[in-house]
Design a protein around this motif. Structure first.
Motif, PDB file in Angstrom:
ATOM      1  N   ARG A  44       5.767 -14.079   9.160  1.00 28.61           N
ATOM      2  CA  ARG A  44       6.920 -13.235   8.808  1.00 28.61           C
ATOM      3  C   ARG A  44       6.488 -11.871   8.283  1.00 28.61           C
ATOM      4  N   LEU A  45       5.471 -11.870   7.462  1.00 28.46           N
ATOM      5  CA  LEU A  45       5.042 -10.664   6.750  1.00 28.46           C
ATOM      6  C   LEU A  45       3.697 -10.216   7.279  1.00 28.46           C
ATOM      7  N   GLY A  46       3.545  -8.923   7.545  1.00 27.09           N
ATOM      8  CA  GLY A  46       2.298  -8.447   8.117  1.00 27.09           C
ATOM      9  C   GLY A  46       1.899  -7.085   7.590  1.00 27.09           C
ATOM     10  N   ALA A  47       0.697  -6.671   7.968  1.00 27.29           N
ATOM     11  CA  ALA A  47       0.195  -5.363   7.550  1.00 27.29           C
ATOM     12  C   ALA A  47      -0.876  -4.894   8.518  1.00 27.29           C
ATOM     13  N   MET A  48      -1.026  -3.583   8.596  1.00 27.91           N
ATOM     14  CA  MET A  48      -2.101  -2.941   9.342  1.00 27.91           C
ATOM     15  C   MET A  48      -2.989  -2.220   8.336  1.00 27.91           C
ATOM     16  N   VAL A  49      -4.250  -2.612   8.293  1.00 24.75           N
ATOM     17  CA  VAL A  49      -5.184  -2.123   7.283  1.00 24.75           C
ATOM     18  C   VAL A  49      -6.075  -1.053   7.904  1.00 24.75           C
ATOM     19  N   PHE A  50      -6.055   0.151   7.346  1.00 26.92           N
ATOM     20  CA  PHE A  50      -6.816   1.266   7.887  1.00 26.92           C
ATOM     21  C   PHE A  50      -8.248   1.299   7.355  1.00 26.92           C
ATOM     22  N   GLY A  51      -8.468   0.872   6.124  1.00 28.17           N
ATOM     23  CA  GLY A  51      -9.816   0.875   5.565  1.00 28.17           C
ATOM     24  C   GLY A  51     -10.348   2.246   5.240  1.00 28.17           C
ATOM     25  N   LYS A  52      -9.501   3.135   4.730  1.00 27.85           N
ATOM     26  CA  LYS A  52      -9.929   4.509   4.434  1.00 27.85           C
ATOM     27  C   LYS A  52     -10.423   4.602   2.989  1.00 27.85           C
ATOM     28  N   PRO A  53     -11.588   5.178   2.772  1.00 24.64           N
ATOM     29  CA  PRO A  53     -12.094   5.328   1.407  1.00 24.64           C
ATOM     30  C   PRO A  53     -11.188   6.202   0.531  1.00 24.64           C
ATOM     31  N   SER A  54     -10.534   7.159   1.153  1.00 26.50           N
ATOM     32  CA  SER A  54      -9.602   8.027   0.431  1.00 26.50           C
ATOM     33  C   SER A  54      -8.247   7.965   1.119  1.00 26.50           C
ATOM     34  N   MET A  55      -7.188   7.943   0.334  1.00 29.04           N
ATOM     35  CA  MET A  55      -5.827   7.852   0.865  1.00 29.04           C
ATOM     36  C   MET A  55      -5.694   6.649   1.806  1.00 29.04           C
ATOM     37  N   GLU A  56      -6.105   5.476   1.307  1.00 25.49           N
ATOM     38  CA  GLU A  56      -5.989   4.261   2.096  1.00 25.49           C
ATOM     39  C   GLU A  56      -4.520   3.980   2.406  1.00 25.49           C
ATOM     40  N   THR A 144      -9.361  -9.306   6.180  1.00 24.33           N
ATOM     41  CA  THR A 144     -10.005  -8.013   6.440  1.00 24.33           C
ATOM     42  C   THR A 144     -10.805  -7.614   5.215  1.00 24.33           C
ATOM     43  N   THR A 145     -11.971  -7.040   5.475  1.00 24.65           N
ATOM     44  CA  THR A 145     -12.846  -6.584   4.393  1.00 24.65           C
ATOM     45  C   THR A 145     -13.358  -5.194   4.739  1.00 24.65           C
ATOM     46  N   THR A 146     -13.221  -4.290   3.780  1.00 22.44           N
ATOM     47  CA  THR A 146     -13.788  -2.945   3.913  1.00 22.44           C
ATOM     48  C   THR A 146     -14.803  -2.758   2.803  1.00 22.44           C
ATOM     49  N   THR A 147     -16.011  -2.356   3.167  1.00 18.56           N
ATOM     50  CA  THR A 147     -17.045  -2.092   2.168  1.00 18.56           C
ATOM     51  C   THR A 147     -17.695  -0.749   2.464  1.00 18.56           C
ATOM     52  N   PHE A 148     -18.063  -0.067   1.405  1.00 21.10           N
ATOM     53  CA  PHE A 148     -18.827   1.177   1.548  1.00 21.10           C
ATOM     54  C   PHE A 148     -19.442   1.497   0.192  1.00 21.10           C
ATOM     55  N   LYS A 149     -20.296   2.479   0.188  1.00 22.28           N
ATOM     56  CA  LYS A 149     -20.853   2.969  -1.060  1.00 22.28           C
ATOM     57  C   LYS A 149     -20.331   4.375  -1.328  1.00 22.28           C
ATOM     58  N   GLU A 158     -10.474  -6.219   0.088  1.00 25.03           N
ATOM     59  CA  GLU A 158     -10.189  -7.409   0.886  1.00 25.03           C
ATOM     60  C   GLU A 158      -8.673  -7.577   0.972  1.00 25.03           C
ATOM     61  N   VAL A 159      -8.187  -7.918   2.167  1.00 22.92           N
ATOM     62  CA  VAL A 159      -6.738  -8.036   2.390  1.00 22.92           C
ATOM     63  C   VAL A 159      -6.449  -9.315   3.161  1.00 22.92           C
ATOM     64  N   ILE A 160      -5.447 -10.065   2.691  1.00 18.68           N
ATOM     65  CA  ILE A 160      -4.956 -11.230   3.427  1.00 18.68           C
ATOM     66  C   ILE A 160      -3.434 -11.208   3.423  1.00 18.68           C
ATOM     67  N   LEU A 169      -1.890  -9.871  -0.136  1.00 19.76           N
ATOM     68  CA  LEU A 169      -2.758  -9.821  -1.306  1.00 19.76           C
ATOM     69  C   LEU A 169      -3.957  -8.919  -1.023  1.00 19.76           C
ATOM     70  N   ILE A 170      -4.288  -8.070  -1.989  1.00 19.01           N
ATOM     71  CA  ILE A 170      -5.370  -7.099  -1.831  1.00 19.01           C
ATOM     72  C   ILE A 170      -6.256  -7.148  -3.076  1.00 19.01           C
ATOM     73  N   ARG A 171      -7.526  -7.389  -2.867  1.00 19.19           N
ATOM     74  CA  ARG A 171      -8.484  -7.394  -3.976  1.00 19.19           C
ATOM     75  C   ARG A 171      -9.376  -6.166  -3.859  1.00 19.19           C
ATOM     76  N   LEU A 172      -9.412  -5.363  -4.908  1.00 22.80           N
ATOM     77  CA  LEU A 172     -10.236  -4.169  -4.960  1.00 22.80           C
ATOM     78  C   LEU A 172     -11.320  -4.363  -6.019  1.00 22.80           C
ATOM     79  N   HIS A 173     -12.545  -4.051  -5.662  1.00 15.30           N
ATOM     80  CA  HIS A 173     -13.661  -4.217  -6.604  1.00 15.30           C
ATOM     81  C   HIS A 173     -14.681  -3.102  -6.371  1.00 15.30           C
ATOM     82  N   THR A 174     -15.231  -2.604  -7.453  1.00 15.83           N
ATOM     83  CA  THR A 174     -16.271  -1.588  -7.330  1.00 15.83           C
ATOM     84  C   THR A 174     -17.247  -1.662  -8.502  1.00 15.83           C
ATOM     85  N   ASP A 175     -18.479  -1.236  -8.235  1.00 15.64           N
ATOM     86  CA  ASP A 175     -19.490  -1.087  -9.280  1.00 15.64           C
ATOM     87  C   ASP A 175     -19.587   0.356  -9.773  1.00 15.64           C
TER      88      ASP A 175
END
Length: 778
Positions: A44-56, A144-149, A158-160, A169-175
């Motif tokens: 029923r519910l969906g999304a399109m994930v762009f994976g942009k480091p800025s203005m995601e 979906t997973t987007t990673t970068f430095k 991460e998006v599901i 659901l979106i999990r954001l994590h950074t060091d």
């Protein structure tokens, strides 16, 4: 030569290839346009994930986002006297007048009323000095997973789309020492400069977006008809973090250095719940405080209950070391990529699981993924192949229960279609148009007869009910849903038929071939005739399945007696012309578009089953000549049409031809996110491809016969498939090497005897319900 082999219940140990070909789409750059973004969905519910480091940008969708309502428009004005006049014009040879009156009387002509985007979630971060970028969609976990430095520090998104949580659901994590800094906001596109939604903060760390689908560019009867009301919705987003670094502003959330944040987004619409506003609050309350790890585990478990039912390996095991866009580029340069072909097969199953779940609406022309207010072709339900193709893969790839949204929807359309049958045509049963929408409107729509003046949609949809029964052998389904639906459609066609002039035969009239025209004796390009091939083939198909179902269910009726008589004098829908091709219309007319994308007159071959190599060899050969003619004149340019050709080629038992069309589909019809490019995006090509690959691996449309690897190309000399389905509720596992099956396992849901064709031989097998039978061959 046939040999009878009785297998014991013990299952032999056998060699299998390792299923290590994990299906992952991945890229070394973010999506710049929508067709490069990666889709997630829970039906029923969906999304399109762009994976942009800025203005995601995470573009959001919900399957009931439509303008209008069920009671907006009435039927067309035509009545039985108008139908009689159309038929009179045809008898007089005046096809052009028949075309015009058919549209004027029975069509609501051009209609714009569209599925729409839910809106966008924006993550306005501004990471700098980006390196080591990678984004991926793991089809094994629907994540979906987007990673970068950024400046040497790792950032992960991460998006599901979780069914258990009914949320994105979106999990954001950074060091990064600065953490996440920026705005989180929701928006929805305007409708012709008019606001369609309002966003605000509702509580600490919570965003709200409320609105309604409108269509100010709406039209009906090919005239402007602004639609100012539609489905209403409420979207809630909560941001959770153990750090106290989230500020709540007027219409956005401001992240102020948090290192990890969990975003949870829910949407409820008035289509599903009249109390959608309070229902949205309950939905977000249920998942508040729930950990990412718990949600992810439940999501994967739920998803894999579907996806893991079947698995395919092509060629030797390989490591996915090449980005997906580069793989496509290499195929365009002439390479063969078995991993990409397997990936695209799995993608079709992934997309169906993600856009069609029990309780949801069926997958539309774009599944659920649509960024528009005014979508191409309304992103609606086209019943002249597109909706059907969406579900060709369901039963054969072990996703039978995902048919439920289709049957729910068509049941409603059949109920509404009774009004057209009775009011417009003075007939029993139900009529289905070539296209409809969320509201299951039953009237014809199109400004031209060749585009929308077709009566075969009901019959084609009836085949899905019958085929689902053949695959599952579910008698309750047949009695409660299949036979009632088939009966309504059969009753309409029984009343619809008329005598063909000069013959003691019955035909459909008026009759068209979807989206195509012919040149009549006056030199005019026209659409309507009496007894076009597809109509005749479909009606024969419906009548046959109706009579078989009635026999199974011991259902006696006057309709059964009448249809049994009519079937004997139904004008054949498969007629072979002097050039060896199957005629598309009742006579060998000239065609203004010889390479037309629709191959409607081959319905009896696929998805029908009345043309086979063993029973109708002359017609079987004529199918090839018909396809060769179409292709020689530039046919099969679009994704879904090319996908249909893969299925046709497989039914022709021609693996090399099928694989050639696979190569052309990848070369000409894919965006880099593997969406099918019509263009623009249409999801039917993805689903049709997966169905075509399955058809190359197993065929069970001939009564009592299962063909294994019937269209195996040389490129697929080695492989393994687990969990593929055959009609008769048979689950098949097999491994092949050098083009020969070396391991085979069958499990049947019923007691039955089948003829198995494999490795150039035929074997008759007696299967017992629930018992596993297997063998190894040297």
């Amino acid at each position: 030569m046939k040999r009878l082999v009785t297998f014991i219940a013990a299952f032999f140990c056998f060699y299998t290839l390792s299923f290590s070909q994990k299906s992952i789409l991945w890229y070394t750059q973010p999506a710049e346009v929508w067709e490069e973004a990666l889709p997630v969905g829970n039906g029923r519910l969906g999304a399109m994930v762009f994976g942009k480091p800025s203005m995601e940008r995470i573009q959001l969708n919900e399957d009931s986002m439509w303008s209008g309502s069920r009671d907006d428009w009435g039927l067309a004005e035509g009545r039985r006297k108008d139908l009689d006049q159309v038929r009179a014009y045809l008898l007089e040879g005046d096809n052009k007048k028949a075309d015009s009156l058919l549209v004027a009387a029975f069509s609501r002509k051009g209609i714009t009323r569209s599925h729409q985007t839910l809106g966008d979630l924006w993550l306005d971060f501004n990471f700098q000095q980006i390196s080591d970028y990678k984004r991926k969609l793991d089809l094994n976990t629907a994540t979906t997973t987007t990673t970068f430095k950024s400046e040497g520090y790792k950032v992960t998104e991460e998006v599901i789309a979780s069914m258990p949580d009914d949320a994105i659901l979106i999990r954001l994590h950074t060091d990064h020492p600065a953490g996440f800094t920026g705005k989180i906001r929701l928006s929805r596109p305007e409708d012709e400069d008019f606001t369609t939604a309002e966003s605000s903060t509702l509580a600490p760390n919570m965003l709200e977006m409320v609105g309604m689908a409108t269509q100010r560019k709406g039209q009906i009867d090919s005239k402007p008809y602004p639609i100012l009301e539609g489905v209403k919705f409420r979207t809630l987003l909560i941001a959770e973090s153990e750090e106290d670094k989230i500020l709540t502003e007027k219409d956005y959330l401001d992240l102020n250095g948090t290192k990890e944040v969990l975003l949870k987004l829910v949407t409820v619409t008035s289509f599903y719940n009249k109390n959608y506003e309070s229902a949205a609050e309950r939905s977000i309350e249920v998942i508040k405080g729930k950990s990412w790890e718990q949600s992810l585990a439940q999501h994967i478990e739920d998803y894999q209950e579907w996806f893991d039912n079947m698995e395919l390996t092509l060629g030797n095991n390989s490591i996915n070391e090449i980005p997906t866009d580069i793989r496509i580029k290499r195929v365009k340069e002439g390479a063969t990529d078995l991993y990409l072909e397997k990936l695209l097969f799995d993608y079709g199953r992934y997309l169906l699981i993600s856009s069609s779940r029990p309780g949801s609406n069926p997958a539309n022309l774009q599944g659920i993924w649509n960024q528009h207010i005014n979508a191409p072709w309304n992103a609606d339900y086209h019943l002249n192949i597109n909706l059907q193709m969406n579900y060709w893969l369901a039963d054969v790839t072990n996703l039978s229960k995902l048919n439920q949204p289709l049957f729910d929807f068509i049941d409603g359309a059949i109920y509404n279609g009774r009004k057209v049958a009775q009011t417009n045509f003075d007939m029993r049963g139900s009529f289905l148009p070539h296209a409809t929408d969320l509201w299951q409107v039953p009237f014809m729509r199109a400004a031209t007869a060749y585009w929308g003046g077709w009566v075969g949609a009901g019959g084609w949809m009836a085949r899905h009910y019958w085929d689902h029964y053949l695959f599952t052998r579910d008698l309750r389904f047949l009695a409660d849903r299949g036979f009632p639906a088939i009966s309504e459609v059969a009753a309409f066609y029984s009343d619809w038929l008329v005598n063909y002039p000069g013959e003691n035969t019955l035909v459909s009239s008026p009759s068209t071939s979807p989206e195509n025209q012919f040149i009549n004796s006056k030199g005019e390009s026209v659409a309507t005739t009496m007894g076009a091939a597809m109509d005749q083939q479909i009606i024969a198909d419906v009548f046959t399945s109706f009579l078989q179902a009635a026999t199974i269910l011991n259902s006696e009726s006057r309709l059964r007696n009448k249809i049994a008589e009519q079937l004997t004098i139904l004008r054949p829908g498969v007629q072979i012309g002097e050039d060896g091709r199957i005629l598309e219309w009742d006579q060998p007319y000239e065609e203004p578009e010889k390479g037309h994308r629709h191959m409607s007159h081959l319905y009896a071959f696929h998805p029908g089953n009345s043309i086979t190599k063993s029973d109708t060899p002359e017609a079987f050969d004529a199918v090839r000549k018909t396809l060769e003619f179409r292709l020689a004149n530039g046919g099969a340019g679009t994704g879904w049409s090319r996908a249909w050709l893969i299925n046709f080629s497989a039914r022709l038992l021609d693996g090399e031809m099928a694989h050639e069309h696979i190569q052309k589909l990848i070369t000409n019809s894919l965006y880099i996110n593997l969406f099918d490019g019509h263009p623009p995006f249409q999801i039917d090509g993805n689903f049709g491809y997966t169905a075509g690959v399955a058809e190359m691996l197993i065929q069970s449309h001939e009564s009592g016969i299962i063909r294994l690897l019937p269209a195996l190309p040389k490129a697929w000399s080695d492989g393994t498939v687990r969990g593929i389905k055959a009609r008769g509720n048979i689950t098949v596992d097999m491994t092949w090497a050098n083009g020969e099956i070396v391991m085979l396992s069958l499990v049947s849901g019923i007691n039955q005897t089948i003829t198995l064709i494999y490795n150039g031989s035929e074997t008759t097998i007696m299967l017992k319900k629930g018992e596993k039978f297997g063998f190894e061959m040297n």
